[in-house]
Each structure stands twice: as structure tokens, then as C-alpha cells.
Write a protein that holds these residues in place. Sequence first.
Motif, mmCIF file in Angstrom:
data_model
loop_
_atom_site.group_PDB
_atom_site.id
_atom_site.type_symbol
_atom_site.label_atom_id
_atom_site.label_comp_id
_atom_site.label_asym_id
_atom_site.label_seq_id
_atom_site.Cartn_x
_atom_site.Cartn_y
_atom_site.Cartn_z
ATOM 1 N N PHE A 319 97.728 70.878 -13.165
ATOM 2 C CA PHE A 319 97.514 72.227 -12.645
ATOM 3 C C PHE A 319 97.440 72.207 -11.123
ATOM 4 C CE2 PHE A 319 94.245 75.129 -10.921
ATOM 5 C CZ PHE A 319 94.913 76.328 -11.087
ATOM 6 N N TRP A 320 96.664 71.263 -10.572
ATOM 7 C CA TRP A 320 96.514 71.205 -9.116
ATOM 8 C C TRP A 320 97.838 70.874 -8.435
ATOM 9 C CZ3 TRP A 320 92.638 73.759 -7.647
ATOM 10 C CH2 TRP A 320 91.421 73.710 -8.319
ATOM 11 N N ALA A 321 98.642 70.010 -9.054
ATOM 12 C CA ALA A 321 99.950 69.676 -8.483
ATOM 13 C C ALA A 321 100.858 70.908 -8.462
ATOM 14 C CB ALA A 321 100.594 68.553 -9.289
ATOM 15 N N THR A 322 100.862 71.652 -9.567
ATOM 16 C CA THR A 322 101.684 72.868 -9.637
ATOM 17 C C THR A 322 101.199 73.900 -8.633
ATOM 18 O OG1 THR A 322 101.995 72.455 -12.006
ATOM 19 C CG2 THR A 322 102.586 74.639 -11.192
ATOM 20 N N LEU A 323 99.876 74.032 -8.510
ATOM 21 C CA LEU A 323 99.294 74.957 -7.531
ATOM 22 C C LEU A 323 99.711 74.578 -6.118
ATOM 23 C CD1 LEU A 323 97.361 77.210 -6.633
ATOM 24 C CD2 LEU A 323 95.485 75.555 -6.761
ATOM 25 N N ALA A 324 99.721 73.278 -5.819
ATOM 26 C CA ALA A 324 100.119 72.831 -4.480
ATOM 27 C C ALA A 324 101.548 73.283 -4.171
ATOM 28 C CB ALA A 324 100.007 71.312 -4.378
ATOM 29 N N GLY A 325 102.454 73.132 -5.146
ATOM 30 C CA GLY A 325 103.839 73.526 -4.919
ATOM 31 C C GLY A 325 104.000 75.026 -4.779
ATOM 32 N N LEU A 326 103.367 75.784 -5.656
ATOM 33 C CA LEU A 326 103.499 77.244 -5.605
ATOM 34 C C LEU A 326 102.886 77.797 -4.327
ATOM 35 C CD1 LEU A 326 104.494 79.732 -7.091
ATOM 36 C CD2 LEU A 326 102.312 79.832 -8.299
ATOM 37 N N ALA A 327 101.716 77.270 -3.940
ATOM 38 C CA ALA A 327 101.079 77.718 -2.705
ATOM 39 C C ALA A 327 101.937 77.375 -1.490
ATOM 40 C CB ALA A 327 99.693 77.084 -2.569
ATOM 41 N N ALA A 328 102.551 76.194 -1.523
ATOM 42 C CA ALA A 328 103.429 75.802 -0.413
ATOM 43 C C ALA A 328 104.635 76.736 -0.327
ATOM 44 C CB ALA A 328 103.891 74.360 -0.599
ATOM 45 N N GLY A 329 105.199 77.104 -1.485
ATOM 46 C CA GLY A 329 106.328 78.023 -1.482
ATOM 47 C C GLY A 329 105.967 79.368 -0.884
ATOM 48 N N ILE A 330 104.797 79.892 -1.262
ATOM 49 C CA ILE A 330 104.356 81.180 -0.711
ATOM 50 C C ILE A 330 104.113 81.067 0.790
ATOM 51 C CG2 ILE A 330 102.463 82.852 -0.729
ATOM 52 C CD1 ILE A 330 102.218 82.303 -3.755
ATOM 53 N N ALA A 331 103.483 79.949 1.208
ATOM 54 C CA ALA A 331 103.196 79.754 2.630
ATOM 55 C C ALA A 331 104.486 79.663 3.439
ATOM 56 C CB ALA A 331 102.363 78.487 2.821
ATOM 57 N N ILE A 332 105.473 78.921 2.936
ATOM 58 C CA ILE A 332 106.755 78.802 3.646
ATOM 59 C C ILE A 332 107.451 80.161 3.706
ATOM 60 C CG2 ILE A 332 109.065 77.776 3.550
ATOM 61 C CD1 ILE A 332 107.728 75.288 2.331
ATOM 62 N N GLY A 333 107.355 80.933 2.620
ATOM 63 C CA GLY A 333 107.934 82.269 2.613
ATOM 64 C C GLY A 333 107.298 83.170 3.665
ATOM 65 N N LEU A 334 105.967 83.115 3.779
ATOM 66 C CA LEU A 334 105.265 83.933 4.775
ATOM 67 C C LEU A 334 105.594 83.481 6.197
ATOM 68 C CD1 LEU A 334 101.774 84.284 3.015
ATOM 69 C CD2 LEU A 334 103.571 86.018 3.208
ATOM 70 N N LEU A 335 105.735 82.160 6.382
ATOM 71 C CA LEU A 335 106.136 81.660 7.695
ATOM 72 C C LEU A 335 107.547 82.116 8.044
ATOM 73 C CD1 LEU A 335 104.695 78.034 7.458
ATOM 74 C CD2 LEU A 335 103.989 79.769 9.116
ATOM 75 N N SER A 336 108.439 82.105 7.056
ATOM 76 C CA SER A 336 109.803 82.603 7.280
ATOM 77 C C SER A 336 109.773 84.075 7.657
ATOM 78 C CB SER A 336 110.659 82.398 6.024
ATOM 79 O OG SER A 336 110.777 81.036 5.706
#
Length: 670
Positions: A319-336
Motif C-alpha cells: 500500500f505504501w509503495a503504491t501511495l508513493a507512486g500515486l502521490a508522486a504522479g499527482i505532485a509531478i502533475g501539479l508541478l507541470s
Amino acid sequence: MEQLAWLAPAAGALALLMAFFLASRVAQQDPGEPRMQEISQAIRQGAMAFLSREYRTLAIFVVALAVIIAVIGFLTPSEVMKPETAIAYVAGAVTSVLAGFIGMRVATLANVRTTQAARRGLAPALDVAFSGGSVMGFSVVGLGMLGLGVVYYLFQGDISVVSGFSLGASSVALFARVGGGIYTKAADVGADLVGKVEAGIPEDDPRNPAVIADNVGDNVGDVAGMGADLYESYVGSVVAAIAIAAEAATSQTPLPATLPLIIAAGGIVASIIGAFFVRAAGGNDPARALRAGTFASGILTLIAVFLISYLGYGDLRWFWATLAGLAAGIAIGLLSEYYTSAEYAPVKGIAEASQTGPATNIIAGLAVGMRSTAWPIVVIAAAILLAYTVAGGGAAGIFAIGLAGVGMLSTTATTVSVDAYGPIADNAGGIAEMSGLLPTVREITDTLDSVGNTTAAIGKGFAIGSAALTALALFSAYATAVKLHEVSLTDPRLVVGLFLGGMLPYLFSSMTMQAVGRAAFRMIEEVRRQFREIPGIMEGKAKPDYARCVDISTAAALREMVVPGLMAVVVPVAVGLWSKTALGGLLAGSLVSGVLLAIKMANAGGAWDNAKKYIEAGHYGGKRSDPHKAAVVGDTVGDPFKDTSGPSLNILLKLMSIVALVFSTLFTRM
């Protein structure tokens, strides 16, 4: 929980039902007046004609590579390569083609219906455009999980065969992205430079001979090409995690190989529910409505993964690994979004720099692109370290990195839906302009299109982040398969591989940029010729030869896409036959330089585009001012950055990695 792998093909079938429901709903909408339908039909015919010719060209490559894989499978022991890999390869290619074909057909139906809906208001137009885009989104995940799930079951999870499915998806994606990107940007650059700058006519003016080709390009590049790109990312992330589980698991460290499939199934269900959140949020604020669907899908996916990890496996590491990836995707999207939206300082700075001409505009855009690489790389690195650490390192840690990639792409249906809605809105605006509808209609479609530019940048951020994690996971699977555990930076083969890998994204980008430049040159010359030789165009008394411009873009795209596409397959095979260590270096070098270059290109291109739109909104003199002309030049430089070379790099990295994995045993034997 291993027996629940059937959830993947079941969820895929559910997604296809959702796509069919939405497609039927779009088809029932009012297509508007005869003039609107005539323009839409011209766009539709051009788009489908290109797709048909592109797929015929691509079929030659797919059949040839399938035969090579089958021959190697028949001539070598089964532990080297199985003939069945060729079947999985063709299945991956065919399902990717189907996803693009379905998405394109519905997008070219939805554009004119969005225009007609815009005559009733913003909310109805958003509803039709998003429904049209969602067909692409659910077709991608539906065909991806149905196809992959069936292949996984038929061949009992044999990763040497299953990886062939991902190779097929990657092969189609690279050609579709490169070909579609060359087509759309050749038309876009020709239409903008001659129409806006030289002739001083508005965007999508029917007097511009390249206007139909430009609208066709929105579909072949930003719908079919983008869909194939994220289809490949989606399938590749799941296969990468499965491959790690198959290659790295030991009796002391068993890894749940079917977990990526189950997570993907949960993401599909969450995305279906998230689609209804977009409608519930209302259409008066399109950005808020689309964001509501995105966040709803992400939160529901996390809830599903938590239940799967805790109740199914009794292990929250996944769960924590999946959360890390999904959170990173959202963060990269917001940075974009920060670097490409006109609401923030970077884009406003580029617009301000346009006051002193094209040179300062381009300098400012390049600087924004370079600076925008910093935080996304930090986010990706944090996601990798977090996933690896929470899983306890070792084989489980590498598997967790693969799951982070699956997590980032678990809501692909929503990401593609939001992304594909943009080109539909853009086409709708073109149809409104060419049909001579009231300015209020164009204002509504421009509002949707502006939001679409930002959502497209966010989608590219997701794709780049997932490329980094998926390529790293595939690299780890390759390294495990060829037993590349202990290598030294003093090994000349590794160093040579690193340098070659670092160079490849630049060479690939140069080839695709030059391809756009050559195609755009021919387009510009043709538009100028028609303005010069066909009397009455500028007065609106003569009809331009739209078909000639469509043919120029089509021929150029099909001709120019071949060499870059072949390079992605031939180079890793050639290097791997020489040295498996050198190939490991090549994959690592291309991953580092490719991710940085892709972020730079995607964000710089998006920033240039929205800086132009910021000026068109009335700042620094507005349309037809000198700063606007400078911004148009900057935008044409950014077009191949963000829509051809940058997105194609994501696929290049994963395609080379999956080629290495598929042929890994052969390289070891050699």
C-alpha cells in the motif's frame, strides 16, 4: 489472493462497457448545422485516412518483428525464447491499435457535437467533450487489462511470454506518437507562421489552407498518439512489476506477481466512479470539475489498494509503495501545471519577455524548461527511495518500485479522459470559427481548450514520471534476468554503454525535431503558394485546397517516423548482442538523460503555448501585436518539443528496456 487475477480482465471488460455507453451517448447528441457537419466530416475523413495509412505501414514492422521472435523461439531452447512470445507481441500491438482507432472515431464525432453544445452553454459543452475523451480513456485501460489478463492466464504467468505483450504495445506507441506528432506539428507550424504571423488572419480561419490539416493533427497526435503512449505506459508498468516478481522472487522472499493486475483492476473501478464526479462537480468551472474527477479516482484507488494489501495480503508495504507512486504522479502533475499555466509566474515571465522579440521569448522558454526539471526529479527520487525503504530493500524493495509505477498509472483511465478532452475542445473551437458562429460560442470552446492545455501538460507529467519508474523497474528485471548484479564503473563496457545511452535521447530528439522542421517547411511553402496562386482566398471568394495540405502532413509523417522507430529496437539488440553489461549501461544512461530532456521539452513547450494565449487574452498588446508575433514564433518552436520529441522520449526509454528484457536470455547465451 493469487486466484483473484481474474479481476483484471473482468475490470477490463467493465471499462469497455463504460466506453461503449459513453460512445453511444456522444453519438446521440445534436451534430449541429450542415456547415458544421461538413467541416467535421472533413476532419474525420482526414484523421481516419491518416490512421489507416499509418497502421498499414506499421503492420509491416509488426509482422516482421513477430516473425523474427517466432523464428528465434523455434530455433532456440525454450528457456531462451518461446514461440508463444510472438503471439503475445501481436496481441499487444493489435489491442493498442484498437484503442487508438476507437478513441479517434469517437473524438471526431464529439468535436462538432461539443460545438453545438457550446451554443447552449459551458456545462453542456464540457459534458460532451469529456464524454468523448473518456471513450479513449476507458478503451485504453479496458483493452489493456483485458488483453494482458487473457495473455497472463493463457500462458500461466510466464513472464518471457507476457513481456511480449508489452513489447507489442510499446512498438505501436512509438510509431503512433512520432508519426502523429510529426503530422500535427507540421500542420500547426505551417498554419500559425503563415496564417497568423504573415497573413494576419485568426487561428482556425477557413481562408487558411492548412486549417483542416491542423484540426486533423489535433486528433492523430493528441488523441490517437497520446492514447497509444499511455496505453504502453499502463501495460508496461504492470508487466514491469510482474517481471520483477518473477525474476527476483526467492523462497525466502516470495513476491505477489498478480498484485499489479489486482491494483490495476481497482484503479479501473475507481476511475469509472471518478468520471461521475466530473459531472457532479458541474461545468461552470471546467478546471474544478476535472480536478474533482482526478482526485476522486486517486482517493478511491488508494482505498482499494489499502483493503487489498491489508485484508488480502496482511502486508501494508505494498500500500505504501503504491501511495508513493500515486502521490508522486499527482505532485509531478501539479508541478507541470505551475510551469505551464498562465496563472503562474513562469508563463507570465515568458509573455513579458516577448515584448523584446522572439529571441528573448525563446531564451525565457528554454530557461523555464530547464528549471522545471529540478523538482520533478526530486519527487521521482523520493518516490523510489520511499517505495524501496518501506518494503525493506532487496528484491521486495525493487518490486515496490515497480508497484510505485503501477500506482502512478492506476488512474490512467481518468488521466487519458482528461487529456483527450482537450483536442476535442480545440477542434470544437475550430469548427465554431470556420462555421461563422457567434463569438460567444468560440469563447466557451476557448475556455475549455485553455483548461485542456493545462490538463495535457499534467498528463505529460504523469507519463514522464511513470516512464522513469517503469523503465527503472524494467531495467531491474533485465539486470536480474542476466545476473548483472556486480558491475564496476571502471568496466569500459559499462562506461561505453552509459555514454551511448546518454546520447540516444538527444539523437532521437534531433531526428524527430528535424522531421517536424522538414515537414513544416513543405507545409509553409504550400500555404504560401495557395495564397499567391489562388485568387480570392483572402477575400473569402475562393476555397483553399485543404486536401493538399492534409496529404503533405500525412506523407511526411509516415516517411519520417520509420527511422526513429527502428532505432529504438535495433540499438538495444545490437548492443546486447555485443555485451549484456554495455546494454545495462545503455539503459541506465538513456534513463537519466531521457527523463530530464523529456521534462524540459514538455514543460517548455507548454509554457510557450500558454504564454501566447496569455498575450491573446489582451496582455502586452493582445492579438496581432509585436509581442504576440514573438510569442507565436516561440510557440512554434515549442510545438515539436511538447507534442513530438518530448512525449516520444517516454516511449523510447520503455521500449528499449522491454526489448532488453524480452531478449535478455538470448544475450546471456551469446
